[in-house]
Motif scaffolding. Sequence first.
Motif, PDB file in Angstrom:
ATOM      1  N   LYS A 206       1.035  -0.941  -0.268  1.00  0.00           N
ATOM      2  CA  LYS A 206       0.104   0.020   0.181  1.00  0.00           C
ATOM      3  C   LYS A 206       0.815   1.555  -0.037  1.00  0.00           C
ATOM      4  CE  LYS A 206      -1.907   2.491   2.889  1.00  0.00           C
ATOM      5  NZ  LYS A 206      -2.534   2.544   4.759  1.00  0.00           N
ATOM      6  N   GLU A 207       1.756   1.293   0.867  1.00  0.00           N
ATOM      7  CA  GLU A 207       3.019   2.584   1.135  1.00  0.00           C
ATOM      8  C   GLU A 207       3.174   2.978  -0.174  1.00  0.00           C
ATOM      9  OE1 GLU A 207       2.036   4.450   3.325  1.00  0.00           O
ATOM     10  OE2 GLU A 207       0.871   3.212   4.279  1.00  0.00           O
ATOM     11  N   THR A 208       4.032   2.102  -1.167  1.00  0.00           N
ATOM     12  CA  THR A 208       5.061   2.080  -2.243  1.00  0.00           C
ATOM     13  C   THR A 208       3.583   2.248  -3.253  1.00  0.00           C
ATOM     14  OG1 THR A 208       6.422   0.025  -1.591  1.00  0.00           O
ATOM     15  CG2 THR A 208       5.864   0.776  -3.790  1.00  0.00           C
ATOM     16  N   ALA A 209       2.774   1.646  -3.608  1.00  0.00           N
ATOM     17  CA  ALA A 209       1.317   2.271  -4.275  1.00  0.00           C
ATOM     18  C   ALA A 209       1.347   4.026  -3.878  1.00  0.00           C
ATOM     19  CB  ALA A 209       0.085   1.758  -3.954  1.00  0.00           C
ATOM     20  N   LYS A 210       0.745   3.651  -3.147  1.00  0.00           N
ATOM     21  CA  LYS A 210       1.246   5.457  -2.636  1.00  0.00           C
ATOM     22  C   LYS A 210       1.607   6.359  -3.477  1.00  0.00           C
ATOM     23  CE  LYS A 210      -1.058   8.092   1.809  1.00  0.00           C
ATOM     24  NZ  LYS A 210      -1.717   8.271   3.222  1.00  0.00           N
ATOM     25  N   ALA A 211       3.126   5.799  -2.818  1.00  0.00           N
ATOM     26  CA  ALA A 211       4.307   6.745  -3.267  1.00  0.00           C
ATOM     27  C   ALA A 211       4.342   7.158  -4.507  1.00  0.00           C
ATOM     28  CB  ALA A 211       5.775   6.268  -2.150  1.00  0.00           C
ATOM     29  N   ILE A 212       3.752   5.633  -5.469  1.00  0.00           N
ATOM     30  CA  ILE A 212       3.592   5.936  -6.828  1.00  0.00           C
ATOM     31  C   ILE A 212       3.120   6.493  -7.326  1.00  0.00           C
ATOM     32  CG2 ILE A 212       3.312   3.886  -9.258  1.00  0.00           C
ATOM     33  CD1 ILE A 212       4.985   2.804  -7.268  1.00  0.00           C
ATOM     34  N   SER A 213       2.093   6.856  -7.151  1.00  0.00           N
ATOM     35  CA  SER A 213       0.700   7.492  -8.002  1.00  0.00           C
ATOM     36  C   SER A 213       0.901   9.215  -6.869  1.00  0.00           C
ATOM     37  CB  SER A 213      -0.510   6.913  -7.120  1.00  0.00           C
ATOM     38  OG  SER A 213      -0.948   7.457  -5.510  1.00  0.00           O
ATOM     39  N   ALA A 214       1.368   9.800  -6.270  1.00  0.00           N
ATOM     40  CA  ALA A 214       1.380  11.052  -5.551  1.00  0.00           C
ATOM     41  C   ALA A 214       1.416  11.930  -6.997  1.00  0.00           C
ATOM     42  CB  ALA A 214       2.500  10.692  -4.944  1.00  0.00           C
ATOM     43  N   PRO A 215       2.765  12.057  -7.731  1.00  0.00           N
ATOM     44  CA  PRO A 215       2.718  12.636  -8.850  1.00  0.00           C
ATOM     45  C   PRO A 215       1.399  13.066  -9.806  1.00  0.00           C
ATOM     46  CG  PRO A 215       4.830  11.191  -8.386  1.00  0.00           C
ATOM     47  CD  PRO A 215       3.546  10.791  -7.741  1.00  0.00           C
ATOM     48  N   LEU A 216       0.863  11.643  -9.576  1.00  0.00           N
ATOM     49  CA  LEU A 216       0.293  12.462 -10.526  1.00  0.00           C
ATOM     50  C   LEU A 216      -1.401  12.613 -10.506  1.00  0.00           C
ATOM     51  CD1 LEU A 216      -1.504   7.797 -10.916  1.00  0.00           C
ATOM     52  CD2 LEU A 216      -0.215   9.199 -12.254  1.00  0.00           C
ATOM     53  N   LYS A 217      -1.605  13.974 -11.833  1.00  0.00           N
ATOM     54  CA  LYS A 217      -2.296  14.640 -12.113  1.00  0.00           C
ATOM     55  C   LYS A 217      -3.136  15.004 -13.424  1.00  0.00           C
ATOM     56  CE  LYS A 217      -0.157  16.787  -9.276  1.00  0.00           C
ATOM     57  NZ  LYS A 217      -0.622  17.390  -7.505  1.00  0.00           N
ATOM     58  N   PRO A 218      -4.138  14.259 -13.117  1.00  0.00           N
ATOM     59  CA  PRO A 218      -5.695  14.160 -14.356  1.00  0.00           C
ATOM     60  C   PRO A 218      -5.903  15.220 -15.375  1.00  0.00           C
ATOM     61  CG  PRO A 218      -6.579  14.256 -11.944  1.00  0.00           C
ATOM     62  CD  PRO A 218      -4.778  13.835 -11.766  1.00  0.00           C
ATOM     63  N   VAL A 219      -5.882  15.055 -16.763  1.00  0.00           N
ATOM     64  CA  VAL A 219      -5.917  16.357 -17.559  1.00  0.00           C
ATOM     65  C   VAL A 219      -7.254  15.736 -18.044  1.00  0.00           C
ATOM     66  CG1 VAL A 219      -5.760  16.856 -19.628  1.00  0.00           C
ATOM     67  CG2 VAL A 219      -4.125  16.363 -17.818  1.00  0.00           C
ATOM     68  N   TYR A 220      -7.372  14.290 -18.113  1.00  0.00           N
ATOM     69  CA  TYR A 220      -9.550  14.097 -19.170  1.00  0.00           C
ATOM     70  C   TYR A 220      -9.448  13.567 -18.177  1.00  0.00           C
ATOM     71  CZ  TYR A 220      -5.411  14.440 -23.135  1.00  0.00           C
ATOM     72  OH  TYR A 220      -4.214  15.180 -24.038  1.00  0.00           O
ATOM     73  N   PRO A 221     -11.055  13.566 -18.733  1.00  0.00           N
ATOM     74  CA  PRO A 221     -12.274  12.860 -17.622  1.00  0.00           C
ATOM     75  C   PRO A 221     -11.953  11.614 -17.456  1.00  0.00           C
ATOM     76  CG  PRO A 221     -13.226  14.344 -19.347  1.00  0.00           C
ATOM     77  CD  PRO A 221     -11.566  14.121 -20.119  1.00  0.00           C
TER      78      PRO A 221
END
Length: 520
Positions: A206-221
């Motif tokens: 879980k913690e690794t997944a959370k760290a990897i997803s932190a930079p995600l910035k959605p643009v499209y719907p």
Amino acid sequence: MNRTMIVSAGILVGLCLAHTPTVWAADRGGTGTGTVVSPPQAAGEENDREKEAVRRKDLGDEYAAKEDYPRAADEYLAALSLFPSAFSRQERLQMAIAISWADRLDEAAAVLRQILAEDPNDLAARIHLAKVLSWADKLEDAGIEADRVLEREPENQDALLVKANTIRWRGDARASIPVYEKALAQGESFDARLGLAFAHLDAGEKETAKAISAPLKPVYPYQKKELARFSDALCSMQTWRLGAAFSYYSDSDKNTVNRSALLYGFRTGGWDTELMYRLTDAKDPARKERAEDLGITTQKTFGRFDTGAGLGVNRADGVNLVTGQARADANTAWGAIGVSAAREALTDTAQLIQNRVARSTGTLSVTETASPRLSFNERYIYSGYSDGNNSQDLWLGTKYAITIAPPKVAVGYRFRYLDFRRQSGSGYFDPEDFISHQVFVSLYTEKNGYYAYIEPYGGYQSYTRYGAKTGSTFFGFNGSAGWMMKKCTALEAFAEGSNYAGTVAGFNYFLVGVRLNIYF
């Protein structure tokens, strides 16, 4: 004729018509003159078809620009069936992409395969075909198409992403991680990063997944939707959770049962563990009984294998009974197979609690996935009872999904054969040669955190008990509805009812209940 066949036939007819501008004329006497003549009417019709095809394509472009992909798909498919040769391969590729975004996956795959038949080296078409096949749950075929691209371009990010997805969706999250990492190494990608985060989450990190997803910035719907789905999955896999449930049961023999349960769950080292306490209050016109269950269960996924085990104790009238369970399931390319064993105390009615009936079972189950829509399942259960009785229980069934995306609609059939060695009189339904034929329809929908499921069914049943043969029709239903009241809090209501005899008590009954889970 399915939708893919219709589109393919339309394309072939269009191609034939597009390449037949002239005909050979023969005199009525049967001697061919060899003269080539141009049929003005046929040429005019062909020209009209081409103009109409272009008009429908332009209309589809307008809908696609507004992101109204269902209508765009209708127009594009109409254009392609009228005059496919009017459009370049690049135009047909863009049309196929829009058709796939409308969830018309079979039709999109047909268009893409036609493009590849003309030019097998069109990597863009092959990559999108791989994506479409993966979305249609044709994971093996999707992997083959992705590998064909990777043979020519080993660093192709889109092909790597499709390959990683197919591996993870088959249930092997850990094996997909290095493929996602290679895809992400080609350059920052929302889809590759999100896929890698999902893979670590599925692997229990879980913690690794959370760290990897932190930079995600959605643009499209669609990115916003996928990131919200990941956030919900991350939330539900928090370190621990609390839950509560209550149900009420009543049947035509005047049995009533109230059940309350509390649970505490936590996750550590990739293992999901749950502690549960359940209180059962049951009564009938002659008695009133209470039973308590306390147990612990744990489960973990190892690649394609899902394992679990549990141990508990049932207490009624001052007497303790040890209970337990163990299971192992394996996902395969063609479906799944599972084995399990369990020992439990029957607490479905006051009489069963009073008689302290225990049941030990061994189960073998198999599921075959013939296609994303069609599946078959078989299950065999051998049960031994503490009163010296035993039974054999065979289930055979098939299910066909009319729609794959929500709202999901499916139809199916179930056959059951149940046979007890004798009638024990201990309070449970123990027929000889019980046979039932059942048809059902299931409906499932979800939106914005809400979901609902209902399955009405009916059929015919027959059996022998105490020497008397019985046959009758039966009807029933089961269903549930739930929603996320707020982030990490889920509430569900459920209900079922039937005059189906193949239950433990074997009477007309109904049951209603509610569950609440809070994740921390």
